[in-house]
Write a protein that holds these residues in place. Structure first.
Motif, short mmCIF file in Angstrom:
data_model
loop_
_atom_site.label_atom_id
_atom_site.label_comp_id
_atom_site.label_asym_id
_atom_site.label_seq_id
_atom_site.Cartn_x
_atom_site.Cartn_y
_atom_site.Cartn_z
N GLY A 139 51.84 59.51 48.44
CA GLY A 139 50.90 60.43 49.24
C GLY A 139 50.00 59.53 50.00
O GLY A 139 48.75 60.11 50.39
N ALA A 140 50.16 58.26 50.14
CA ALA A 140 49.13 57.22 50.93
C ALA A 140 48.64 57.92 52.33
O ALA A 140 47.93 57.52 52.75
N LEU A 141 49.66 58.85 53.03
CA LEU A 141 49.16 59.15 54.14
C LEU A 141 48.44 60.38 54.03
O LEU A 141 47.93 60.84 55.38
N ASN A 142 48.40 61.11 52.91
CA ASN A 142 47.47 62.17 53.04
C ASN A 142 46.26 62.40 52.14
O ASN A 142 45.85 63.29 51.48
N THR A 143 46.27 60.97 51.61
CA THR A 143 44.91 60.87 50.61
C THR A 143 43.75 60.76 51.21
O THR A 143 43.61 60.43 52.13
N THR A 144 42.68 61.07 50.37
CA THR A 144 41.23 60.98 50.52
C THR A 144 40.59 59.49 49.91
O THR A 144 39.80 59.05 50.49
N HIS A 145 41.39 59.24 48.83
CA HIS A 145 40.86 57.96 48.31
C HIS A 145 41.94 57.35 47.55
O HIS A 145 42.98 57.94 47.28
N PHE A 146 41.87 56.01 47.20
CA PHE A 146 42.66 55.30 46.61
C PHE A 146 42.27 54.69 45.17
O PHE A 146 41.09 54.54 45.11
N THR A 147 43.15 54.67 44.03
CA THR A 147 42.83 53.74 43.06
C THR A 147 43.44 52.72 42.70
O THR A 147 44.78 52.79 43.24
N ALA A 148 42.86 51.64 42.26
CA ALA A 148 43.96 50.34 42.06
C ALA A 148 43.22 49.45 40.97
O ALA A 148 41.91 49.45 40.90
N ASN A 149 44.06 48.84 40.22
CA ASN A 149 43.86 47.76 39.14
C ASN A 149 43.23 46.46 39.56
O ASN A 149 44.03 46.13 40.50
N CYS A 150 42.42 45.85 39.20
CA CYS A 150 41.87 44.56 39.81
C CYS A 150 41.67 43.79 38.59
O CYS A 150 41.16 44.18 37.59
N ARG A 151 41.97 42.44 38.69
CA ARG A 151 41.42 41.23 37.79
C ARG A 151 40.02 40.92 38.20
O ARG A 151 39.81 40.54 39.32
N ILE A 152 39.35 40.90 37.34
CA ILE A 152 37.82 40.55 37.32
C ILE A 152 37.65 39.20 37.49
O ILE A 152 38.04 38.38 36.26
N MET A 153 36.87 38.92 38.37
CA MET A 153 36.56 37.06 38.53
C MET A 153 34.84 37.10 38.79
O MET A 153 34.42 37.89 39.18
N GLN A 154 34.46 35.72 38.31
CA GLN A 154 33.09 35.63 38.60
C GLN A 154 33.09 33.88 38.82
O GLN A 154 33.63 33.12 37.84
N ASN A 155 32.45 33.67 39.88
CA ASN A 155 32.22 32.29 40.45
C ASN A 155 33.63 31.54 40.26
O ASN A 155 33.96 30.37 39.91
N GLY A 156 34.63 32.36 40.81
CA GLY A 156 36.09 31.67 41.15
C GLY A 156 36.98 31.57 39.69
O GLY A 156 38.18 31.32 39.72
N LEU A 157 36.45 32.16 38.78
CA LEU A 157 36.97 32.10 37.38
C LEU A 157 37.44 33.36 36.79
O LEU A 157 36.71 34.28 36.95
N PRO A 158 38.30 33.44 36.02
CA PRO A 158 38.72 34.97 35.38
C PRO A 158 37.44 35.37 34.47
O PRO A 158 37.03 34.42 33.58
N VAL A 159 37.36 36.61 34.23
CA VAL A 159 36.35 37.07 33.27
C VAL A 159 37.35 37.61 32.30
O VAL A 159 38.38 38.46 32.52
N LEU A 160 37.08 37.30 30.99
CA LEU A 160 38.02 37.57 29.84
C LEU A 160 37.53 38.77 29.02
O LEU A 160 36.18 38.92 28.97
N ASN A 161 38.28 39.45 28.50
CA ASN A 161 37.93 40.57 27.65
C ASN A 161 37.85 40.15 26.21
O ASN A 161 38.01 38.73 25.96
N PRO A 162 37.60 40.98 25.36
CA PRO A 162 37.20 40.48 23.95
C PRO A 162 38.26 39.83 23.13
O PRO A 162 38.29 38.94 22.30
N GLU A 163 39.68 40.29 23.77
CA GLU A 163 40.79 39.61 23.12
C GLU A 163 41.11 38.27 23.75
O GLU A 163 42.08 37.67 23.47
N GLY A 164 40.31 37.95 24.74
CA GLY A 164 40.81 36.62 25.47
C GLY A 164 41.78 36.61 26.56
O GLY A 164 41.92 35.56 27.09
N GLU A 165 41.96 37.97 26.91
CA GLU A 165 42.74 38.24 28.07
C GLU A 165 42.07 38.40 29.39
O GLU A 165 40.91 38.95 29.29
N GLN A 166 42.68 38.56 30.51
CA GLN A 166 41.84 38.57 31.69
C GLN A 166 41.42 39.97 31.67
O GLN A 166 42.43 40.97 31.36
N LEU A 167 40.22 40.30 32.30
CA LEU A 167 39.78 41.78 32.10
C LEU A 167 40.10 42.36 33.42
O LEU A 167 40.09 41.73 34.43
#
Length: 369
Positions: A139-167
């Motif tokens: 539906g990319a040609l008829n959409t009004t918005h997109f959603t997508a998952n992103c890996r969170i970064m801070q100062n060039g480094l991965p931000v980890l979740n409480p389980e120690g995995e990348q957020l």
């Protein structure tokens, strides 16, 4: 023998005529046509499970899967786009309410996107700088918005979740923040326009991020407490079964004509009848088992009953895979009896065959649950 609870019973005939009357032209255009989209907007099929607070239908899961099967029976591409975009609109139960009101105030509101974490979001002030490329946004040609998952970064480094995995956090993008990359070059589902998209150095406020987690629900209703995994599995499965029923309907007419025009022997006629009856019987059985599992699981959540909840969810996962597999099998059993018309790319039966074999490649149902 006939298909039980045929999906045609859910749709009005004028809807079917609009959808199918434009299906061939939509494939030629490689996207849904204005008349198909207008029907979707009128019936709010992009908002099948969007909260009523935002103008959605907010259907129960057992109603949703039956409607989606019917739309996919009418046309594979339209049903698929309605499924994926309405599935993304389910996120409305987790969005910042002010953002949700803004998005769904538009009657043409449609969310396309990807669950793959193939982008990065670098923390910047009270927002994020987003970069990334994602595939298969139906539906990319008829959409009004997109959603997508992103890996969170801070100062060039991965931000980890409480389980120690990348957020990993999903975001909402406005259409003008996204570049659509034409990339859908597959044999089926041609009119879905399931292209790739890119976001390049776009700053997005934190209010356009969200979490798909019961602890982050904004709309506290069973529709949004129900796990997204089983929701996705069930809705993809009925897409495939809806297309299979369409194929069976076309086979019935094809076989009737063959009996008249091909001077079949008694043995050939008997074989044709037996193959058809077995296919219908198999699909009926797996559909019935699937719907029993979905209905039972949904009642758990609708009633707030936690007894056997995990077992019932697993049953939805299992029967979704069985339904998708059965739908593919019956189509493949029937196909060799359909003649060269079924191999002609411009024919309706060939389009349905291509659609079902393309849709069935979706990763959510590829492997055992």
């Amino acid at each position: 023998m006939h298909i039980t609870s045929h999906p045609s019973n859910i749709l009005q005939q004028n809807w079917i005529d609009t959808i199918r009357g434009s299906a061939d032209a939509a494939e030629q255009a490689r996207q849904l046509l204005p008349e198909q989209l207008e029907l979707i907007y009128q019936q709010r099929w992009f908002n099948i499970i969007t909260p009523k607070e935002y103008g959605g239908l907010e259907l129960d899961l057992n109603q949703e899967v039956r409607l989606i099967e019917a739309l996919s029976w009418a046309d594979g591409s339209l049903g698929w786009v309605a499924t994926l975009c309405s599935g993304a609109a389910w996120f409305a139960g987790f969005l910042n309410p002010q953002l949700a009101v803004e998005i769904f105030a538009d009657r043409t509101a449609c969310l396309a996107g990807s669950g793959a974490p193939s982008g990065t979001a670098a923390i910047s002030g009270d927002g994020y700088i987003i970069n990334g490329t994602w595939k298969y946004a139906s539906g990319a040609l008829n959409t009004t918005h997109f959603t997508a998952n992103c890996r969170i970064m801070q100062n060039g480094l991965p931000v980890l979740n409480p389980e120690g995995e990348q957020l990993i956090i999903p975001f909402v993008f406005k259409k003008d923040e996204v570049k659509v990359i034409p990339a859908w070059n597959y044999m089926g589902m041609v009119a879905t326009g399931s292209h790739s998209f890119e976001v390049n150095q776009v700053w997005v406020p934190a209010s356009r991020s969200f979490r798909i987690d019961p602890d982050f629900m904004m709309i506290h209703k069973p529709q949004y407490a129900y796990p997204f995994l089983q929701l996705a599995e069930a809705t993809i499965a009925v897409n495939i079964s809806g297309m299979a029923i369409h194929f069976i309907d076309l086979c019935k007419a094809t076989f009737a004509a063959k009996r008249v025009n091909k001077n079949l022997t008694e043995a050939q006629d008997s074989e044709l009848n037996e193959v058809f009856e077995q296919a219908v019987h198999q699909l009926n059985d797996t559909r019935n088992t699937f719907y029993e599992a979905v209905d039972r699981s949904w009642l758990n959540y609708a009633d707030g009953d936690t007894a056997n909840q995990a077992e019932n969810l697993q049953s939805v996962s299992d029967t979704s895979r069985k339904l998708a597999k059965s739908a593919r099998q019956v189509v493949n059993e029937l196909y060799p009896y359909c003649g060269l018309e079924a191999a002609k790319p411009s024919s309706e039966i060939n389009r349905v065959w291509r659609d079902i074999h393309t849709a069935s490649q979706h990763a959510v149902l590829t492997f055992a649950s």
